[in-house]
Every structure is written in structure tokens, then in C-alpha cells.
Write a protein that holds these residues in place. Structure first.
Motif, PDB file in Angstrom:
ATOM      1  N   UNK A  50      43.294  49.020  40.225  1.00  0.00           N
ATOM      2  CA  UNK A  50      43.562  49.601  38.847  1.00  0.00           C
ATOM      3  C   UNK A  50      44.314  48.431  37.832  1.00  0.00           C
ATOM      4  N   UNK A  51      45.298  48.145  38.410  1.00  0.00           N
ATOM      5  CA  UNK A  51      46.278  47.146  37.674  1.00  0.00           C
ATOM      6  C   UNK A  51      45.742  45.708  37.323  1.00  0.00           C
ATOM      7  N   UNK A  52      44.746  45.454  38.262  1.00  0.00           N
ATOM      8  CA  UNK A  52      44.187  44.172  37.782  1.00  0.00           C
ATOM      9  C   UNK A  52      43.056  44.369  36.693  1.00  0.00           C
ATOM     10  N   UNK A  53      42.316  45.524  36.999  1.00  0.00           N
ATOM     11  CA  UNK A  53      41.286  45.710  35.919  1.00  0.00           C
ATOM     12  C   UNK A  53      41.871  45.959  34.664  1.00  0.00           C
ATOM     13  N   UNK A  54      43.157  46.532  34.505  1.00  0.00           N
ATOM     14  CA  UNK A  54      43.878  46.861  33.264  1.00  0.00           C
ATOM     15  C   UNK A  54      44.278  45.529  32.703  1.00  0.00           C
ATOM     16  N   UNK A  55      44.802  44.580  33.456  1.00  0.00           N
ATOM     17  CA  UNK A  55      45.234  43.111  33.015  1.00  0.00           C
ATOM     18  C   UNK A  55      44.075  42.188  32.432  1.00  0.00           C
ATOM     19  N   UNK A  56      42.903  42.235  33.582  1.00  0.00           N
ATOM     20  CA  UNK A  56      41.731  41.260  33.250  1.00  0.00           C
ATOM     21  C   UNK A  56      40.976  42.093  31.735  1.00  0.00           C
ATOM     22  N   UNK A  57      40.876  43.313  31.870  1.00  0.00           N
ATOM     23  CA  UNK A  57      40.317  43.824  30.421  1.00  0.00           C
ATOM     24  C   UNK A  57      41.201  43.613  29.260  1.00  0.00           C
ATOM     25  N   UNK A  58      42.690  43.690  29.172  1.00  0.00           N
ATOM     26  CA  UNK A  58      43.423  43.345  28.187  1.00  0.00           C
ATOM     27  C   UNK A  58      43.365  41.917  27.917  1.00  0.00           C
ATOM     28  N   UNK A  59      43.060  41.003  28.939  1.00  0.00           N
ATOM     29  CA  UNK A  59      42.983  39.542  28.588  1.00  0.00           C
ATOM     30  C   UNK A  59      41.864  39.141  27.926  1.00  0.00           C
TER      31      UNK A  59
END
Length: 172
Positions: A50-59
């Protein structure tokens, strides 16, 4: 003497019976502890994804919002190993490209080297871009990406990122 022997046997049987009960209780407690540890591990993996998805999504979102246009010639659309190339306002970071390679998601800004944007413990198994174009509206980029833990046997932890984002044509 018979009475003493029979009392000893009864006492011995009671001790064995109590030992069996305590063993069963300890086995149940151990089983419960193992289940708690497994749930904790699954929760950690879920949080990592979930943390990775949030970071990738924001990027990806912030990069698309900054983009001037889509570089169709260098992009790969409607493919599970997609590639999105964006023309950016600054020549130093144009084009900015998102792609996957060996389960890792990369961003490449202009001539600079590509940077991996997912963690080592997470694998990107799908990166698909679709462009929807209508007259008099900005292009829409639909993003589908799926992530899963790289180093675990726990099933059903795959998570998906799905977004539809406008790419605004900038007026000079």
C-alpha cells in the motif's frame, strides 16, 4: 499393600492425565501464537504494498499534471508491459518515461539515468497505459498497475492501482 499399589497407579494415571491436558493447552496456545505471527507478516506485506502504491501513484500523478503532452511515438499503450513517455516543460527532464523492467517500475527524466520507484520487496507485475482522446478536452491517461510482494508465499496480497488522469495541453 494392594491399596497402596492401586493408589499409586491412580496417582500415576492422574499425573499423566494432567500432563496430557497441559500439553493440549500449550499446543493450542502455540498454534494461536503462530497464527498471530502469520497475520502480522501478512499485515506488514499489505502495508508495504500500500505504501508503494501510494508513492508510485503520487509520482505518476504529479508528473502527468506537469506534462505538456504525451509522446505517442515513444509510448506503448494497451499492453501489460506499457510505457508512458511525457513531454515536459523543461528540456532537462523531457521526455519523462515510466516503464517496467524485471518487475521493477522505473522513471527516466530526460538524459538522466532511470530511477527505480518501487521498493526491493515489491514487484510490479502489470503496467498498462491507455489514452482516451475527445475533441476539445485534454487527453486522458488511464493507468492500470498491479503490485505484489516479491519475497513471500502469502497469496492474495496483489493490489491494483487504477487512475484516469488528464494531460493538459499547455499554452505557451
Amino acid at each position: 499393600e494392594n491399596w497402596i499399589n492401586s493408589a499409586l497407579y491412580v496417582y500415576l494415571i492422574e499425573i499423566i492425565f494432567y500432563f496430557v491436558i497441559v500439553s493440549i493447552l500449550l499446543l493450542a496456545a502455540m498454534n494461536f501464537s503462530i497464527q498471530v505471527l502469520n497475520v502480522s507478516k501478512e499485515s506488514d506485506n499489505f502495508h508495504e504494498i500500500q505504501s508503494n502504491i501510494d508513492f508510485v501513484s503520487q509520482k505518476i500523478i504529479s508528473t502527468i499534471e506537469e506534462a505538456e503532452s504525451i509522446n505517442d511515438a515513444d509510448s506503448i499503450f494497451n499492453n501489460n508491459n506499457g510505457r508512458l513517455s511525457l513531454n515536459m516543460p523543461s528540456a532537462e527532464i523531457s521526455p519523462t518515461v515510466f516503464y517496467i523492467s524485471n518487475g521493477d517500475l522505473y522513471i527516466k527524466d530526460g538524459a538522466s539515468p532511470a530511477l527505480k520507484i518501487n521498493s526491493d520487496s515489491i514487484e510490479c507485475i502489470l503496467l498498462k497505459f491507455q489514452v482516451v482522446t475527445y475533441t476539445k478536452t485534454p487527453d486522458q491517461v488511464i493507468i492500470d498497475a498491479s503490485f505484489k510482494p516479491r519475497y513471500t508465499d502469502i497469496k492474495n496480497l496483489e493490489q491494483t492501482l487504477g487512475r484516469a488522469l488528464p494531460v493538459l495541453e499547455r499554452q505557451a
